[in-house]
Design a protein around this motif. Structure first.
Motif, PDB file in Angstrom:
ATOM      1  N   THR A 273     -25.659 -40.370 -44.009  1.00 54.45           N
ATOM      2  CA  THR A 273     -24.929 -41.171 -44.968  1.00 54.45           C
ATOM      3  C   THR A 273     -24.382 -40.356 -46.130  1.00 54.45           C
ATOM      4  O   THR A 273     -23.219 -40.491 -46.491  1.00 54.45           O
ATOM      5  CB  THR A 273     -25.844 -42.289 -45.510  1.00 54.45           C
TER       6      THR A 273
ATOM      7  N   ARG B 259     -23.399 -35.916 -43.972  1.00 52.74           N
ATOM      8  CA  ARG B 259     -22.639 -35.667 -42.749  1.00 52.74           C
ATOM      9  C   ARG B 259     -21.160 -36.012 -42.814  1.00 52.74           C
ATOM     10  O   ARG B 259     -20.344 -35.353 -42.163  1.00 52.74           O
ATOM     11  CB  ARG B 259     -23.289 -36.367 -41.563  1.00 52.74           C
TER      12      ARG B 259
ATOM     13  N   PRO C 165     -19.443 -25.525 -28.634  1.00 52.10           N
ATOM     14  CA  PRO C 165     -18.871 -24.183 -28.803  1.00 52.10           C
ATOM     15  C   PRO C 165     -19.717 -23.307 -29.711  1.00 52.10           C
ATOM     16  O   PRO C 165     -19.557 -22.103 -29.711  1.00 52.10           O
ATOM     17  CB  PRO C 165     -17.502 -24.469 -29.437  1.00 52.10           C
TER      18      PRO C 165
ATOM     19  N   GLY D  33     -22.773 -27.166 -34.119  1.00 52.68           N
ATOM     20  CA  GLY D  33     -22.536 -28.554 -33.736  1.00 52.68           C
ATOM     21  C   GLY D  33     -23.826 -29.347 -33.683  1.00 52.68           C
ATOM     22  O   GLY D  33     -23.871 -30.543 -34.009  1.00 52.68           O
ATOM     23  N   ALA D  34     -24.906 -28.677 -33.274  1.00 55.75           N
ATOM     24  CA  ALA D  34     -26.215 -29.338 -33.237  1.00 55.75           C
ATOM     25  C   ALA D  34     -26.809 -29.409 -34.636  1.00 55.75           C
ATOM     26  O   ALA D  34     -27.505 -30.363 -34.990  1.00 55.75           O
ATOM     27  CB  ALA D  34     -27.150 -28.581 -32.303  1.00 55.75           C
TER      28      ALA D  34
ATOM     29  N   ALA E 210     -31.428 -29.390 -28.724  1.00 56.74           N
ATOM     30  CA  ALA E 210     -29.972 -29.260 -28.563  1.00 56.74           C
ATOM     31  C   ALA E 210     -29.520 -27.803 -28.440  1.00 56.74           C
ATOM     32  O   ALA E 210     -28.382 -27.549 -28.081  1.00 56.74           O
ATOM     33  CB  ALA E 210     -29.251 -29.930 -29.739  1.00 56.74           C
TER      34      ALA E 210
ATOM     35  N   LEU F 176     -25.201 -29.957 -37.286  1.00 57.45           N
ATOM     36  CA  LEU F 176     -24.531 -31.012 -38.064  1.00 57.45           C
ATOM     37  C   LEU F 176     -25.452 -32.224 -38.249  1.00 57.45           C
ATOM     38  O   LEU F 176     -25.518 -32.810 -39.317  1.00 57.45           O
ATOM     39  CB  LEU F 176     -23.239 -31.444 -37.357  1.00 57.45           C
ATOM     40  N   THR F 177     -26.158 -32.575 -37.176  1.00 51.27           N
ATOM     41  CA  THR F 177     -26.944 -33.812 -37.226  1.00 51.27           C
ATOM     42  C   THR F 177     -28.321 -33.630 -37.853  1.00 51.27           C
ATOM     43  O   THR F 177     -29.128 -34.552 -37.840  1.00 51.27           O
ATOM     44  CB  THR F 177     -27.073 -34.423 -35.813  1.00 51.27           C
TER      45      THR F 177
END
Lengths: 391, 169
Positions: A137, A140, A124, A128-129, A60, A131-132
């Protein structure tokens, strides 16, 4: 370690692209710049390379799914045995470990190791990448990013040992200054502790200038078996030991004040290298410094400082380029930049040049004979260590 | 020991209740977008196509390979190809083709798309592209085709400047 490997492996060439904010070049082209330079300095043609290792962090970042395969031609891997080395941020140092296994096992005599990242693609922001990478559960839903983890960890480290933020800011000062002498550096600067602490707080206690930048770049080395290394190189630099270890994926179940996974990785590498007194036997170190405190945290895990005492050692000049144990003479991630996997391999390129006495203005005095590079990553849980030496 | 029973074993109430419902789910996304660059070679390829309507390629004399899309290095021998630019006419042959009936969501497309891989004459490469102005049944393997570009004023130096290829006239 079940048994010590018998076949010796040497680094015989190193190369890097510029580290920069937004490259016109694709990741393939950056990889080519670094890889072709490493081959040239080793005096090896691509056709002689028998296998290729490519280290690159999450897909990502570049925005190319299965980017290890996509980068193949820039890494020189076309029509060769090729593998992607991947342990997140630890990938750069893991890349030499992967290449080392291919040579130490007797499978190949000449292996090209390349590391690349083009993080400016990710908009941006690469957060953002990130985050995952958190559990979908239990973490996040809070919208965490890496700064949360680092600031929580740094604060625990400070509270456990009574460390002040000024002590940590000194890492940024040292590394950014060291980077002024590195021709590929992205964020070299001459700063004071006051400047660092005057930069905005991104997540207390972490300030902007205590965080490495988003970077594009590549690095590469050439590995050879003993016979081939002696034939091709006047000054082969030997891989004396490697180690790596992963702690639990639950960051809440780890010791935040002390990186045990780094200690385990280091002990494996020390055993392989026959090192019993690392503080005396390691002459130059490139600990992983994506955040300022991380260099100190890692130096303790590496047994190169007592627990909680790395800040004091830093303050009294022990880790300066002319100090007792120079750390990050390259300028590290804080100064040279942080194209994730490439940043780790950059540290091994630096050891190669330091141990050969070819580091120019960055050269540490005293003819260092042994150096250590370390990286950290995956889900904030892996330590990867490699020890290089002149014999 | 109990003999084998012809009755199903008793399942605890809680477990059986859970077994009968769909697991609860929630949605997530990886909130990123990307800014890509064409690269040193790609930029020259698209700028030339936009300006002159031809393809630029690079060539490795040692490996006898002409790269389209162009590369600044030879992927076989790592020769520096950044000074080996040449231009080729935007014509080629249909190397293979297909008619696509299903879109990315797995739905039947309103009208099927004719897609081909076109080898560009005088190169060792080519492009995946659309085939224009021809009925699917009339397409033949190795059929000569030519580039159809967007009008010059509408070209932006991207792949979208290439509308497709059509039967060579």
């Amino acid at each position: 370690m079940k048994r010590k490997p018998q076949r010796r492996v040497a680094v015989i060439g190193a190369g890097m692209s510029l580290f920069m904010r937004r490259a016109l070049e694709t990741g393939k082209e950056l990889s080519y710049y670094a890889a072709s330079q490493a081959l040239e300095t080793a005096g090896v043609r691509l056709k002689e390379i028998q296998a290729v290792v490519m280290a690159t962090a999450p897909d990502a970042f570049d925005g190319v799914h299965m980017k290890g395969e996509w980068l193949l031609d820039g890494a020189g891997g076309v029509r060769k045995p090729y593998l992607r080395a991947y342990v997140g941020g630890g990938s750069g140092v893991f890349s030499i470990i992967s290449g080392w296994t291919l040579v130490a096992s007797g499978l190949f005599d000449l292996v090209l190791v390349v590391a690349e990242e083009k993080m400016s693609s990710c908009q941006p922001h690469p957060q953002g990448a990130f985050l995952t990478i958190f559990d979908h559960t239990i973490e996040r839903p809070l919208g965490p990013n890496l700064l949360w983890i680092f600031s929580l960890e740094q604060h625990r480290y400070m509270a456990t040992y009574g460390i002040r933020n000024e002590d940590i800011a000194l890492v940024s000062v040292k590394n950014k200054r060291n980077a002024l002498d590195h021709p590929v550096a992205q964020v070299a600067a001459s700063l004071t502790v006051k400047d660092v602490l005057a930069s905005e707080v991104v997540a207390w206690p972490v300030h902007r200038l205590m965080v490495s930048p988003i970077s594009d770049g590549a690095a590469a080395i050439v590995l050879a078996s003993e016979d081939v290394a002696r034939r091709l190189s006047d000054k082969p630099i030997w891989v004396q030991g490697v180690g790596w270890s992963l702690d639990t994926s639950y960051w809440g179940n780890r010791d935040l004040a002390y990186p045990r996974y780094v200690e385990r990785a280091a002990r494996m590498a020390y055993e392989m290298a026959g090192i019993s007194e690392p503080r005396r036997q390691i002459h130059v170190a490139e600990p992983y410094d994506p955040f300022a405190y991380k260099e100190l945290h890692h130096l303790e895990g590496l047994q190169l400082s007592d627990k909680g005492k790395a800040p004091e050692d830093l303050a009294r000049g022990r880790f300066e380029r002319t100090g007792e144990l120079p750390t990050c003479p390259s300028g590290g991630l804080m100064g040279v930049g942080n194209p994730i996997a490439a940043a780790g391999l950059m540290k091994l390129c630096e050891l190669f040049w330091q141990l050969r006495g070819e580091a120019g203005a960055r050269q540490v005095p005293g003819n260092p004979e042994r150096g250590l590079a370390q990286a950290w990553g995956d889900l904030m849980q892996v330590g990867t260590v490699a020890i290089l030496g002149v014999n | 020991m109990r003999p084998a029973s012809d009755q199903a074993p008793t399942v605890p109430t809680v477990l059986s209740a859970l077994d009968q419902v769909e697991p609860r789910v929630w949605k997530g996304a990886m909130p990123v977008q990307f800014l890509y660059t064409a690269g040193a070679a790609g930029e020259r390829f698209f700028q030339t196509l936009k300006r002159k309507g031809v393809f630029v390629v690079t060539r490795c004399e040692e490996c006898r390979l002409t790269y389209l899309p162009p590369r600044i290095y030879c992927e076989r021998c790592f020769a520096d190809l950044s000074e080996t630019w040449r231009e080729v006419a935007p014509v080629g042959k249909v190397h293979t083709h297909t008619l696509v009936h299903v879109d990315r969501q797995g739905r039947n497309a309103a009208s099927p798309t004719l897609v081909a891989f076109v080898r560009i004459d005088g190169t060792d490469g080519g492009l995946v592209t659309r085939l224009l102005e021809i009925a699917p049944a009339d397409v033949r393997i190795d059929m000569p085709v030519e580039l159809v570009l967007a009008p010059k004023r509408r070209r932006r130096g991207t792949l979208d400047d290439i509308i497709g290829f059509r039967n060579r006239r």
